[in-house]
Design a protein around this motif. Structure first.
Motif, PDB file in Angstrom:
ATOM      1  N   THR A 137       0.832   7.124  -6.937  1.00 29.34           N
ATOM      2  CA  THR A 137       1.405   7.740  -7.826  1.00 29.34           C
ATOM      3  C   THR A 137       2.126   8.306  -7.143  1.00 29.34           C
ATOM      4  O   THR A 137       4.041   8.272  -7.442  1.00 29.34           O
ATOM      5  N   SER A 138       1.918   9.346  -5.713  1.00 25.50           N
ATOM      6  CA  SER A 138       3.284   9.201  -4.278  1.00 25.50           C
ATOM      7  C   SER A 138       3.993   8.128  -4.911  1.00 25.50           C
ATOM      8  O   SER A 138       5.340   8.412  -4.222  1.00 25.50           O
ATOM      9  N   ILE A 139       3.883   6.417  -4.004  1.00 20.22           N
ATOM     10  CA  ILE A 139       4.913   5.996  -3.723  1.00 20.22           C
ATOM     11  C   ILE A 139       5.748   6.011  -5.026  1.00 20.22           C
ATOM     12  O   ILE A 139       6.904   5.539  -4.691  1.00 20.22           O
ATOM     13  N   VAL A 140       5.051   5.930  -5.840  1.00 22.96           N
ATOM     14  CA  VAL A 140       5.834   5.184  -7.311  1.00 22.96           C
ATOM     15  C   VAL A 140       6.680   5.972  -7.543  1.00 22.96           C
ATOM     16  O   VAL A 140       7.922   6.204  -8.031  1.00 22.96           O
ATOM     17  N   LEU A 141       6.107   7.784  -7.948  1.00 20.88           N
ATOM     18  CA  LEU A 141       7.539   8.738  -8.347  1.00 20.88           C
ATOM     19  C   LEU A 141       8.617   8.725  -6.998  1.00 20.88           C
ATOM     20  O   LEU A 141       9.495   9.096  -7.894  1.00 20.88           O
ATOM     21  N   GLY A 142       7.910   8.705  -5.638  1.00 15.10           N
ATOM     22  CA  GLY A 142       8.675   8.225  -5.091  1.00 15.10           C
ATOM     23  C   GLY A 142       9.955   7.293  -4.964  1.00 15.10           C
ATOM     24  O   GLY A 142      11.171   7.497  -4.610  1.00 15.10           O
ATOM     25  N   VAL A 143       9.725   5.866  -5.288  1.00 13.80           N
ATOM     26  CA  VAL A 143      10.757   5.176  -5.131  1.00 13.80           C
ATOM     27  C   VAL A 143      11.435   5.680  -6.610  1.00 13.80           C
ATOM     28  O   VAL A 143      12.998   5.391  -6.414  1.00 13.80           O
ATOM     29  N   ARG A 144      10.797   6.042  -7.682  1.00 18.39           N
ATOM     30  CA  ARG A 144      11.525   6.669  -8.417  1.00 18.39           C
ATOM     31  C   ARG A 144      12.459   7.298  -9.081  1.00 18.39           C
ATOM     32  O   ARG A 144      13.735   7.682  -9.376  1.00 18.39           O
ATOM     33  N   PHE A 145      12.246   8.253  -8.471  1.00 18.75           N
ATOM     34  CA  PHE A 145      13.249  10.110  -8.085  1.00 18.75           C
ATOM     35  C   PHE A 145      13.548  10.024  -6.510  1.00 18.75           C
ATOM     36  O   PHE A 145      14.018  10.622  -6.852  1.00 18.75           O
ATOM     37  N   LYS A 146      13.867   8.773  -5.982  1.00 15.90           N
ATOM     38  CA  LYS A 146      15.107   8.252  -4.818  1.00 15.90           C
ATOM     39  C   LYS A 146      13.753   9.107  -3.483  1.00 15.90           C
ATOM     40  O   LYS A 146      14.684   9.979  -2.998  1.00 15.90           O
ATOM     41  N   ARG A 147      12.898   9.483  -3.428  1.00 18.13           N
ATOM     42  CA  ARG A 147      12.514  10.700  -2.613  1.00 18.13           C
ATOM     43  C   ARG A 147      11.870  10.029  -1.010  1.00 18.13           C
ATOM     44  O   ARG A 147      11.032   9.679  -1.428  1.00 18.13           O
ATOM     45  N   PHE A 148      12.282   8.505  -0.632  1.00 19.48           N
ATOM     46  CA  PHE A 148      11.692   8.861   0.170  1.00 19.48           C
ATOM     47  C   PHE A 148       9.821   9.316   0.762  1.00 19.48           C
ATOM     48  O   PHE A 148       9.586   8.391   1.646  1.00 19.48           O
ATOM     49  N   ALA A 149      10.421  10.601   1.546  1.00 18.95           N
ATOM     50  CA  ALA A 149       9.501  10.932   2.378  1.00 18.95           C
ATOM     51  C   ALA A 149       7.778  11.141   1.038  1.00 18.95           C
ATOM     52  O   ALA A 149       6.699  11.269   1.575  1.00 18.95           O
ATOM     53  N   PHE A 150       7.730  10.566  -0.258  1.00 15.97           N
ATOM     54  CA  PHE A 150       6.958  11.217  -0.723  1.00 15.97           C
ATOM     55  C   PHE A 150       6.246   9.200  -0.918  1.00 15.97           C
ATOM     56  O   PHE A 150       5.106   8.979  -1.099  1.00 15.97           O
ATOM     57  N   VAL A 151       7.199   7.942  -0.819  1.00 16.17           N
ATOM     58  CA  VAL A 151       6.390   7.189  -0.167  1.00 16.17           C
ATOM     59  C   VAL A 151       5.973   6.905   1.100  1.00 16.17           C
ATOM     60  O   VAL A 151       5.140   5.792   1.281  1.00 16.17           O
ATOM     61  N   VAL A 152       6.692   7.474   2.103  1.00 12.00           N
ATOM     62  CA  VAL A 152       5.884   8.030   3.105  1.00 12.00           C
ATOM     63  C   VAL A 152       4.327   8.323   3.220  1.00 12.00           C
ATOM     64  O   VAL A 152       2.865   7.852   3.656  1.00 12.00           O
ATOM     65  N   TYR A 153       4.305   9.720   2.125  1.00  6.98           N
ATOM     66  CA  TYR A 153       2.651  10.566   2.138  1.00  6.98           C
ATOM     67  C   TYR A 153       2.269   9.355   1.780  1.00  6.98           C
ATOM     68  O   TYR A 153       1.013   9.152   1.841  1.00  6.98           O
ATOM     69  N   GLY A 154       2.646   8.309   0.879  1.00  9.00           N
ATOM     70  CA  GLY A 154       1.501   7.607  -0.664  1.00  9.00           C
ATOM     71  C   GLY A 154       1.033   6.257   0.808  1.00  9.00           C
ATOM     72  O   GLY A 154       0.089   5.968   0.488  1.00  9.00           O
ATOM     73  N   THR A 155       1.986   6.270   1.437  1.00  7.52           N
ATOM     74  CA  THR A 155       1.587   4.949   2.487  1.00  7.52           C
ATOM     75  C   THR A 155       0.815   4.897   3.332  1.00  7.52           C
ATOM     76  O   THR A 155       0.153   4.341   3.869  1.00  7.52           O
ATOM     77  N   VAL A 156       1.363   5.872   4.121  1.00  8.90           N
ATOM     78  CA  VAL A 156       0.328   7.040   5.430  1.00  8.90           C
ATOM     79  C   VAL A 156      -0.764   7.099   4.895  1.00  8.90           C
ATOM     80  O   VAL A 156      -2.151   6.362   5.550  1.00  8.90           O
ATOM     81  N   TYR A 157      -0.854   8.265   3.859  1.00  9.65           N
ATOM     82  CA  TYR A 157      -2.225   8.450   3.564  1.00  9.65           C
ATOM     83  C   TYR A 157      -3.191   7.815   3.265  1.00  9.65           C
ATOM     84  O   TYR A 157      -4.548   7.583   3.462  1.00  9.65           O
ATOM     85  N   GLY A 158      -2.507   6.463   1.928  1.00  7.09           N
ATOM     86  CA  GLY A 158      -3.314   6.285   1.906  1.00  7.09           C
ATOM     87  C   GLY A 158      -4.130   4.764   2.458  1.00  7.09           C
ATOM     88  O   GLY A 158      -5.124   3.762   2.875  1.00  7.09           O
ATOM     89  N   TYR A 159      -3.076   4.163   3.407  1.00  6.66           N
ATOM     90  CA  TYR A 159      -3.935   3.657   4.919  1.00  6.66           C
ATOM     91  C   TYR A 159      -4.929   3.747   5.580  1.00  6.66           C
ATOM     92  O   TYR A 159      -5.367   3.278   5.881  1.00  6.66           O
ATOM     93  N   ALA A 160      -4.224   4.950   5.667  1.00  5.94           N
ATOM     94  CA  ALA A 160      -4.866   5.613   6.432  1.00  5.94           C
ATOM     95  C   ALA A 160      -6.755   5.801   6.061  1.00  5.94           C
ATOM     96  O   ALA A 160      -7.893   5.782   6.452  1.00  5.94           O
TER      97      ALA A 160
END
Length: 173
Positions: A137-160
């Motif tokens: 959800t963080s990644i999708v909404l980060g892309v939708r609202f053009k907030r790269f930090a939320f894409v990073v949060y979703g990616t890093v926490y999900g990966y971990a």
């Protein structure tokens, strides 16, 4: 804010009988920081207020990582819900609308940390599923609202979280 924090630290150090009131200091300093953040339109001071409020909620980080327990995770998720709701309410009321992003940044990190700390407990599959859902959800909404930090949060926490589950049985290099 710095002077207030130093003064409260000095009072705690100097007057030992006041040490039991640490939660009250956190709540008072959080309130003062909120007032100063809104008065001087400062998002950094707002983040100090939110951090102090997190301490008052009982959220703690030790030097080796997030202290995990069920009650702490529940407090973290409750805290994130409260600050998200408060930020959204203020946004829709037209009060410092640019502060919403600070509220959401802090809430996203707190929720993702709480979920990742649950992966080491007995309900790890439930927490892993929730972590993947919130990270996606963080990644999708980060892309939708053009907030790269939320894409990073979703990616890093999900990966971990996924990595810790996949590597659970691996004990050597």
């Amino acid at each position: 804010c710095l002077v207030l924090s130093v003064e409260l630290g000095y009072i705690e150090f100097r007057f030992e009988w006041l040490r039991d009131a640490w939660e009250n200091y956190l709540l008072v300093s959080s309130g003062v920081f909120f007032l100063l953040a809104y008065r001087f339109d400062n998002r950094f001071v707002l983040s100090l207020a939110l951090s102090s409020l997190a301490g008052w909620f009982g959220l703690k980080v030790n030097r080796f990582g997030f202290i995990s327990s069920e009650s702490l995770r529940l407090a973290a998720i409750t805290y994130a819900a409260v600050i998200s709701a408060a930020g959204s309410l203020l946004f829709y009321r037209g009060v410092k609308q640019h502060f919403l992003e600070t509220y959401v940044h802090v809430a996203a990190n707190v929720v993702l940390l709480a979920l990742i700390s649950g992966i080491s407990d007995s309900n790890r599959i439930l927490f892993l599923g929730l972590l993947i859902a919130v990270a996606a959800t963080s990644i999708v909404l980060g892309v939708r609202f053009k907030r790269f930090a939320f894409v990073v949060y979703g990616t890093v926490y999900g990966y971990a979280g996924i990595s810790s589950e996949v590597l659970r049985g691996v004990h050597n290099i």
